[in-house]
Design a protein around this motif. Structure first.
Motif, PDB file in Angstrom:
ATOM      1  N   ASN A 175       0.774  -1.368  -0.109  1.00  0.00           N
ATOM      2  CA  ASN A 175      -0.030   0.053  -0.110  1.00  0.00           C
ATOM      3  C   ASN A 175       0.747   1.181   0.112  1.00  0.00           C
ATOM      4  OD1 ASN A 175      -1.397   2.353   1.919  1.00  0.00           O
ATOM      5  ND2 ASN A 175      -2.861   0.991   0.620  1.00  0.00           N
ATOM      6  N   GLN A 176       0.508   2.068  -0.935  1.00  0.00           N
ATOM      7  CA  GLN A 176       1.356   3.527  -1.003  1.00  0.00           C
ATOM      8  C   GLN A 176       1.249   4.219   0.437  1.00  0.00           C
ATOM      9  OE1 GLN A 176      -0.348   5.689  -4.330  1.00  0.00           O
ATOM     10  NE2 GLN A 176      -0.097   3.987  -5.830  1.00  0.00           N
ATOM     11  N   ALA A 177       0.263   4.325   1.249  1.00  0.00           N
ATOM     12  CA  ALA A 177       0.048   5.166   2.281  1.00  0.00           C
ATOM     13  C   ALA A 177       1.315   4.384   3.222  1.00  0.00           C
ATOM     14  CB  ALA A 177      -1.198   5.089   2.782  1.00  0.00           C
ATOM     15  N   HIS A 178       1.276   2.984   3.548  1.00  0.00           N
ATOM     16  CA  HIS A 178       2.136   2.382   4.493  1.00  0.00           C
ATOM     17  C   HIS A 178       3.729   2.674   3.869  1.00  0.00           C
ATOM     18  CE1 HIS A 178      -0.860  -0.750   5.716  1.00  0.00           C
ATOM     19  NE2 HIS A 178      -1.381   0.340   6.024  1.00  0.00           N
ATOM     20  N   ILE A 179       4.064   2.467   2.811  1.00  0.00           N
ATOM     21  CA  ILE A 179       5.210   2.751   2.170  1.00  0.00           C
ATOM     22  C   ILE A 179       5.781   3.985   2.363  1.00  0.00           C
ATOM     23  CG2 ILE A 179       6.821   2.838   0.286  1.00  0.00           C
ATOM     24  CD1 ILE A 179       5.026   0.594  -0.878  1.00  0.00           C
ATOM     25  N   LYS A 180       4.983   5.167   2.297  1.00  0.00           N
ATOM     26  CA  LYS A 180       5.189   6.594   2.234  1.00  0.00           C
ATOM     27  C   LYS A 180       5.350   7.038   3.761  1.00  0.00           C
ATOM     28  CE  LYS A 180       5.201  11.112   1.191  1.00  0.00           C
ATOM     29  NZ  LYS A 180       6.712  11.635   0.318  1.00  0.00           N
ATOM     30  N   ALA A 181       4.379   6.396   4.593  1.00  0.00           N
ATOM     31  CA  ALA A 181       4.574   6.784   5.996  1.00  0.00           C
ATOM     32  C   ALA A 181       5.915   6.315   6.615  1.00  0.00           C
ATOM     33  CB  ALA A 181       3.424   6.000   6.762  1.00  0.00           C
ATOM     34  N   PHE A 182       6.383   4.928   6.248  1.00  0.00           N
ATOM     35  CA  PHE A 182       7.791   4.567   6.757  1.00  0.00           C
ATOM     36  C   PHE A 182       9.026   5.411   6.189  1.00  0.00           C
ATOM     37  CE2 PHE A 182       5.130   1.195   8.400  1.00  0.00           C
ATOM     38  CZ  PHE A 182       5.595   1.146   9.809  1.00  0.00           C
ATOM     39  N   GLN A 183       8.651   5.558   4.913  1.00  0.00           N
ATOM     40  CA  GLN A 183       9.825   6.637   4.487  1.00  0.00           C
ATOM     41  C   GLN A 183       9.681   7.784   5.010  1.00  0.00           C
ATOM     42  OE1 GLN A 183       8.288   6.666   0.337  1.00  0.00           O
ATOM     43  NE2 GLN A 183       9.729   4.898  -0.169  1.00  0.00           N
ATOM     44  N   LEU A 184       8.635   8.458   5.514  1.00  0.00           N
ATOM     45  CA  LEU A 184       8.685   9.600   6.128  1.00  0.00           C
ATOM     46  C   LEU A 184       9.432   9.483   7.470  1.00  0.00           C
ATOM     47  CD1 LEU A 184       5.201  10.873   5.399  1.00  0.00           C
ATOM     48  CD2 LEU A 184       7.222  12.042   4.643  1.00  0.00           C
ATOM     49  N   LEU A 185       9.208   8.301   8.198  1.00  0.00           N
ATOM     50  CA  LEU A 185       9.868   7.916   9.329  1.00  0.00           C
ATOM     51  C   LEU A 185      11.289   7.937   9.462  1.00  0.00           C
ATOM     52  CD1 LEU A 185       6.697   6.137  11.008  1.00  0.00           C
ATOM     53  CD2 LEU A 185       7.817   8.323  11.841  1.00  0.00           C
ATOM     54  N   GLY A 186      12.134   7.809   8.187  1.00  0.00           N
ATOM     55  CA  GLY A 186      13.205   7.234   7.879  1.00  0.00           C
ATOM     56  C   GLY A 186      13.711   5.857   8.051  1.00  0.00           C
ATOM     57  N   ALA A 187      12.514   5.100   7.971  1.00  0.00           N
ATOM     58  CA  ALA A 187      12.865   3.668   7.829  1.00  0.00           C
ATOM     59  C   ALA A 187      12.892   3.023   6.467  1.00  0.00           C
ATOM     60  CB  ALA A 187      11.709   2.671   8.389  1.00  0.00           C
ATOM     61  N   ALA A 188      13.191   1.950   6.230  1.00  0.00           N
ATOM     62  CA  ALA A 188      13.469   1.385   4.838  1.00  0.00           C
ATOM     63  C   ALA A 188      12.249   0.405   4.464  1.00  0.00           C
ATOM     64  CB  ALA A 188      14.793   0.786   4.621  1.00  0.00           C
ATOM     65  N   PRO A 189      11.143   0.938   3.976  1.00  0.00           N
ATOM     66  CA  PRO A 189      10.003  -0.069   4.059  1.00  0.00           C
ATOM     67  C   PRO A 189      10.287  -1.053   2.505  1.00  0.00           C
ATOM     68  CG  PRO A 189       9.538   2.108   3.120  1.00  0.00           C
ATOM     69  CD  PRO A 189      10.894   2.200   3.931  1.00  0.00           C
ATOM     70  N   GLN A 190       9.930  -2.347   2.890  1.00  0.00           N
ATOM     71  CA  GLN A 190      10.122  -3.265   1.647  1.00  0.00           C
ATOM     72  C   GLN A 190       8.687  -4.167   1.529  1.00  0.00           C
ATOM     73  OE1 GLN A 190      13.563  -5.494   2.029  1.00  0.00           O
ATOM     74  NE2 GLN A 190      14.810  -3.989   3.212  1.00  0.00           N
ATOM     75  N   PRO A 191       7.855  -3.749   0.497  1.00  0.00           N
ATOM     76  CA  PRO A 191       6.766  -4.678   0.295  1.00  0.00           C
ATOM     77  C   PRO A 191       6.982  -5.923   0.117  1.00  0.00           C
ATOM     78  CG  PRO A 191       6.756  -2.564  -0.895  1.00  0.00           C
ATOM     79  CD  PRO A 191       8.028  -2.811  -0.122  1.00  0.00           C
ATOM     80  N   MET A 192       6.040  -6.888   0.936  1.00  0.00           N
ATOM     81  CA  MET A 192       6.667  -8.178   0.478  1.00  0.00           C
ATOM     82  C   MET A 192       5.326  -9.094   1.128  1.00  0.00           C
ATOM     83  SD  MET A 192       9.353 -10.588   2.777  1.00  0.00           S
ATOM     84  CE  MET A 192      10.784  -9.308   2.287  1.00  0.00           C
ATOM     85  N   PRO A 193       4.949 -10.228  -0.046  1.00  0.00           N
ATOM     86  CA  PRO A 193       4.063 -11.244   0.643  1.00  0.00           C
ATOM     87  C   PRO A 193       4.152 -11.750   1.996  1.00  0.00           C
ATOM     88  CG  PRO A 193       4.854 -11.735  -1.464  1.00  0.00           C
ATOM     89  CD  PRO A 193       5.789 -10.725  -1.037  1.00  0.00           C
ATOM     90  N   PHE A 194       2.967 -11.561   2.544  1.00  0.00           N
ATOM     91  CA  PHE A 194       3.038 -12.261   4.015  1.00  0.00           C
ATOM     92  C   PHE A 194       3.617 -13.603   4.330  1.00  0.00           C
ATOM     93  CE2 PHE A 194       1.217 -13.984   7.947  1.00  0.00           C
ATOM     94  CZ  PHE A 194       1.426 -13.081   8.974  1.00  0.00           C
ATOM     95  N   ALA A 195       3.453 -14.427   3.092  1.00  0.00           N
ATOM     96  CA  ALA A 195       3.976 -15.796   3.492  1.00  0.00           C
ATOM     97  C   ALA A 195       5.495 -15.748   3.481  1.00  0.00           C
ATOM     98  CB  ALA A 195       3.330 -16.565   2.217  1.00  0.00           C
ATOM     99  N   GLU A 196       5.934 -14.794   2.778  1.00  0.00           N
ATOM    100  CA  GLU A 196       7.682 -14.778   2.910  1.00  0.00           C
ATOM    101  C   GLU A 196       8.214 -13.874   4.166  1.00  0.00           C
ATOM    102  OE1 GLU A 196       8.533 -13.010  -0.848  1.00  0.00           O
ATOM    103  OE2 GLU A 196       7.201 -14.203  -2.019  1.00  0.00           O
ATOM    104  N   VAL A 197       7.457 -13.375   5.080  1.00  0.00           N
ATOM    105  CA  VAL A 197       7.919 -12.528   5.982  1.00  0.00           C
ATOM    106  C   VAL A 197       8.613 -13.251   7.278  1.00  0.00           C
ATOM    107  CG1 VAL A 197       7.113 -10.789   7.891  1.00  0.00           C
ATOM    108  CG2 VAL A 197       6.180 -10.839   5.514  1.00  0.00           C
ATOM    109  N   TYR A 198       8.073 -14.243   7.704  1.00  0.00           N
ATOM    110  CA  TYR A 198       8.839 -14.990   8.545  1.00  0.00           C
ATOM    111  C   TYR A 198      10.361 -15.216   8.098  1.00  0.00           C
ATOM    112  CZ  TYR A 198       9.769 -18.146  12.495  1.00  0.00           C
ATOM    113  OH  TYR A 198      10.255 -19.188  13.821  1.00  0.00           O
ATOM    114  N   ALA A 199      10.559 -15.890   7.148  1.00  0.00           N
ATOM    115  CA  ALA A 199      12.012 -16.302   6.779  1.00  0.00           C
ATOM    116  C   ALA A 199      12.856 -15.212   6.521  1.00  0.00           C
ATOM    117  CB  ALA A 199      11.706 -17.177   5.395  1.00  0.00           C
TER     118      ALA A 199
END
Length: 328
Positions: A175-199
């Motif tokens: 989602n664009q809003a999620h990505i933008k929010a974390f960019q504004l906070l100085g993080a490095a957002p990385q979109p990813m399917p939920f099934a791949e997150v744990y690994a």
């Protein structure tokens, strides 16, 4: 003789019309996929939805539930519903925003005041109008369930305020809003399917992610994350969709049952999440997670709220946001 024959024909036609008024002649089997384990409220709601539909249609609509990405990840299941290879699926709202841009509004940081506000919007005319936007894309929106309020977990450090988020590599939704929010906070957002997150968290390719505590518990994220901060920075709806052509071929009575029971399951699932949060937090603590229940939310809101709203309004106007704010 003629009167008896006419009476017999009338009885037969009455019986036939009763059958036609209540569904198809043959039972209908529908496949329903979702991405979460059987312990999650999403699965509990899906099973109850299937049970009630089968009961109310006297077994004529039989929904089989496939949890835990058995039918593919979120993007794959959405494509399957659109193409007709999967009948029903549910995924977080962010996975639909690339299809219907207006849905981005629901993921804006700090949009909802409380659970009552959520229900007014998602279960009312605003929610139905947004679900209807999916129909040109071969999907019938059945209801909004929920992922819930997203909070931030990571393996590097406690998050007490906006400053602590800087530099973290975080999984977000697409989602664009999620990505933008974390960019504004100085993080490095990385979109990813939920099934791949744990690994990705286990291998340290990511430092953290943001999800409701019940999701973190049901997917055992505590095994790879130490710190949880209840930022509740965004609410994520869960959209239940059905292949539109498949839906349209059902008798109107069956369609109504499916819509009604999808809505009832939404209430059930949100209630399960609300009641289960305290227990989920307690269990996460028992597994060693350090939880900050009162981070400086205002420091985060100040950075992200207005800028993400501005981004949405530039593309979609402000009418939808005003309607949601008015429902508080």
């Amino acid at each position: 003789m003629k009167s008896k024959l006419a009476g017999l024909v009338g009885i037969m036609l009455l019986g036939l019309s009763g059958t036609l008024a209540w569904g198809q002649a043959q039972p209908v089997k529908l496949r329903f996929g979702h991405a979460h384990p059987t312990s999650d409220s999403q699965h509990i709601a899906a099973v109850e939805f299937a049970r009630k539909v089968k009961e109310r249609t006297q077994g004529m609509v039989d929904i089989q539930v496939f949890p835990n990405n058995q039918l593919g990840n979120d993007a794959t299941m959405i494509a399957g519903v659109r193409g007709g290879t999967i009948d029903i699926e549910t995924s977080g709202n962010p996975f639909f925003t690339g299809i219907v841009a207006k849905l981005n509004v629901l993921d804006l940081p700090y949009l909802f005041e409380n659970n009552t506000h959520v229900a007014k919007v998602l279960d009312g005319p605003i929610g139905r109008s947004l679900l209807n936007e999916l129909e040109p894309f071969q999907m019938k929106g059945l209801a909004f369930w929920e992922v819930g309020y997203r909070s931030l977990a990571n393996s590097r450090r406690p998050v007490n305020n906006a400053e602590d988020i800087k530099g973290l590599k975080l999984r977000t939704t697409p989602n664009q809003a999620h990505i933008k929010a974390f960019q504004l906070l100085g993080a490095a957002p990385q979109p990813m399917p939920f099934a791949e997150v744990y690994a990705a968290l286990e291998s340290k390719a990511l430092d953290g992610h943001e999800n409701p505590p019940n999701v973190m518990l049901s997917t055992k994220m505590y095994e790879v994350q130490k710190y949880l901060s209840l930022t509740k920075h965004a609410y994520t709806g869960l959209i239940v969709v059905m292949n539109k052509k498949r839906f349209d071929t059902l008798a109107p009575e069956y369609q109504q049952v499916i819509l009604q029971e999808a809505a009832s399951a939404a209430v059930l699932q949100r209630d399960l999440n609300a009641k289960g949060e305290a227990a989920a937090l307690a269990e996460l603590r028992s597994h060693g997670m350090q939880i900050n229940e009162k981070p400086d939310v205002n420091s985060i809101r100040t950075v992200v709220r207005d800028e993400t709203r501005k981004m949405f309004i530039e593309k979609n106007g402000d009418e939808l946001i005003k309607s949601i704010d008015a429902a508080r």
